[in-house]
Design a protein around this motif. Structure first.
Motif, PDB file in Angstrom:
ATOM      1  N   ASP A   3       0.898  -1.139  -0.079  1.00  0.00           N
ATOM      2  CA  ASP A   3       0.053   0.153   0.001  1.00  0.00           C
ATOM      3  C   ASP A   3       0.705   1.157  -0.094  1.00  0.00           C
ATOM      4  O   ASP A   3       0.682   2.198   0.768  1.00  0.00           O
ATOM      5  CB  ASP A   3      -0.862   0.218   1.141  1.00  0.00           C
ATOM      6  N   VAL A   4       1.994   1.155  -0.937  1.00  0.00           N
ATOM      7  CA  VAL A   4       2.817   2.552  -0.986  1.00  0.00           C
ATOM      8  C   VAL A   4       2.172   3.647  -1.796  1.00  0.00           C
ATOM      9  O   VAL A   4       1.385   3.621  -2.629  1.00  0.00           O
ATOM     10  CB  VAL A   4       4.041   2.133  -1.749  1.00  0.00           C
ATOM     11  N   ARG A   5       2.213   4.863  -0.915  1.00  0.00           N
ATOM     12  CA  ARG A   5       1.637   6.057  -1.365  1.00  0.00           C
ATOM     13  C   ARG A   5       2.695   7.034  -1.716  1.00  0.00           C
ATOM     14  O   ARG A   5       3.554   6.877  -0.627  1.00  0.00           O
ATOM     15  CB  ARG A   5       0.527   6.505  -0.674  1.00  0.00           C
ATOM     16  N   HIS A   6       2.713   8.064  -2.659  1.00  0.00           N
ATOM     17  CA  HIS A   6       3.404   9.110  -2.434  1.00  0.00           C
ATOM     18  C   HIS A   6       2.697  10.318  -2.484  1.00  0.00           C
ATOM     19  O   HIS A   6       1.410  10.328  -3.056  1.00  0.00           O
ATOM     20  CB  HIS A   6       4.341   8.953  -4.020  1.00  0.00           C
ATOM     21  N   ASP A  63      10.270   5.789  -8.646  1.00  0.00           N
ATOM     22  CA  ASP A  63      11.478   6.134  -8.112  1.00  0.00           C
ATOM     23  C   ASP A  63      11.245   7.458  -7.196  1.00  0.00           C
ATOM     24  O   ASP A  63      10.733   8.434  -7.919  1.00  0.00           O
ATOM     25  CB  ASP A  63      12.685   6.438  -9.056  1.00  0.00           C
ATOM     26  N   ALA A  64      11.337   7.448  -6.059  1.00  0.00           N
ATOM     27  CA  ALA A  64      11.085   8.434  -5.080  1.00  0.00           C
ATOM     28  C   ALA A  64      11.847   9.783  -5.374  1.00  0.00           C
ATOM     29  O   ALA A  64      11.555  10.971  -5.436  1.00  0.00           O
ATOM     30  CB  ALA A  64      11.675   8.025  -3.683  1.00  0.00           C
ATOM     31  N   ALA A  65      13.186   9.609  -5.805  1.00  0.00           N
ATOM     32  CA  ALA A  65      14.166  10.650  -6.111  1.00  0.00           C
ATOM     33  C   ALA A  65      13.538  11.386  -7.422  1.00  0.00           C
ATOM     34  O   ALA A  65      13.514  12.666  -7.660  1.00  0.00           O
ATOM     35  CB  ALA A  65      15.572  10.295  -6.348  1.00  0.00           C
ATOM     36  N   PHE A  70      10.795  15.585  -9.918  1.00  0.00           N
ATOM     37  CA  PHE A  70       9.481  16.110 -10.674  1.00  0.00           C
ATOM     38  C   PHE A  70       8.827  17.178  -9.834  1.00  0.00           C
ATOM     39  O   PHE A  70       8.491  18.335 -10.571  1.00  0.00           O
ATOM     40  CB  PHE A  70       8.593  14.931 -10.730  1.00  0.00           C
ATOM     41  N   ALA A  71       8.555  16.914  -8.708  1.00  0.00           N
ATOM     42  CA  ALA A  71       7.690  18.076  -8.003  1.00  0.00           C
ATOM     43  C   ALA A  71       8.510  19.316  -7.788  1.00  0.00           C
ATOM     44  O   ALA A  71       8.046  20.356  -7.705  1.00  0.00           O
ATOM     45  CB  ALA A  71       7.511  17.627  -6.455  1.00  0.00           C
ATOM     46  N   GLY A  72       9.908  19.101  -7.890  1.00  0.00           N
ATOM     47  CA  GLY A  72      10.663  20.355  -7.651  1.00  0.00           C
ATOM     48  C   GLY A  72      10.721  21.318  -8.986  1.00  0.00           C
ATOM     49  O   GLY A  72      10.853  22.399  -8.966  1.00  0.00           O
ATOM     50  N   GLU A  73      10.255  20.729 -10.209  1.00  0.00           N
ATOM     51  CA  GLU A  73       9.819  21.606 -11.325  1.00  0.00           C
ATOM     52  C   GLU A  73       8.850  22.597 -11.003  1.00  0.00           C
ATOM     53  O   GLU A  73       8.654  23.519 -11.848  1.00  0.00           O
ATOM     54  CB  GLU A  73       9.413  20.634 -12.436  1.00  0.00           C
ATOM     55  N   GLU A  79       7.025  14.399  -0.114  1.00  0.00           N
ATOM     56  CA  GLU A  79       6.878  14.164   1.396  1.00  0.00           C
ATOM     57  C   GLU A  79       7.437  12.900   1.684  1.00  0.00           C
ATOM     58  O   GLU A  79       7.074  11.739   1.122  1.00  0.00           O
ATOM     59  CB  GLU A  79       5.618  14.522   1.854  1.00  0.00           C
ATOM     60  N   GLU A  80       8.410  12.688   2.548  1.00  0.00           N
ATOM     61  CA  GLU A  80       8.936  11.276   2.958  1.00  0.00           C
ATOM     62  C   GLU A  80       7.797  10.729   3.582  1.00  0.00           C
ATOM     63  O   GLU A  80       7.144  11.268   4.511  1.00  0.00           O
ATOM     64  CB  GLU A  80      10.147  11.459   3.726  1.00  0.00           C
TER      65      GLU A  80
END
Length: 81
Positions: A3-6, A63-65, A70-73, A79-80
């Motif tokens: 149940d991994v969520r980003h 990939d988390a990195a 991507f969000a940095g754009e 969020e960790e």
């Protein structure tokens, strides 16, 4: 399956909507991400809110990195957990 969520934290609604649309194109996300407004307690001003893009990654293939970059754009971050 897990149940991994980003959670991508973005500065405004426009950025969150753009990012959510591009996730499918860039990362092959099949399920539409959820967009949520997150304001601190007592903050009613939309300018003080952050916008969260929530996406499931049950196969743990994202990939988390790469998501953080991507969000940095949009001047955001991942969020960790």
């Amino acid at each position: 399956m897990s149940d991994v969520r980003h959670v991508l934290v973005l500065p405004d609604r426009d950025a969150a909507e753009e990012a959510a649309q591009e996730l499918a194109e860039r990362f092959g996300v099949r399920e539409e991400p959820q967009i949520v407004r997150d304001a601190l307690a007592g903050e009613d001003d939309a300018e003080d809110a952050q916008w969260l893009v929530l996406l499931r990654d049950e196969d743990e293939r994202l990939d988390a990195a790469a998501l953080d970059a991507f969000a940095g754009e949009w001047e955001g971050w991942r969020e960790e957990p």
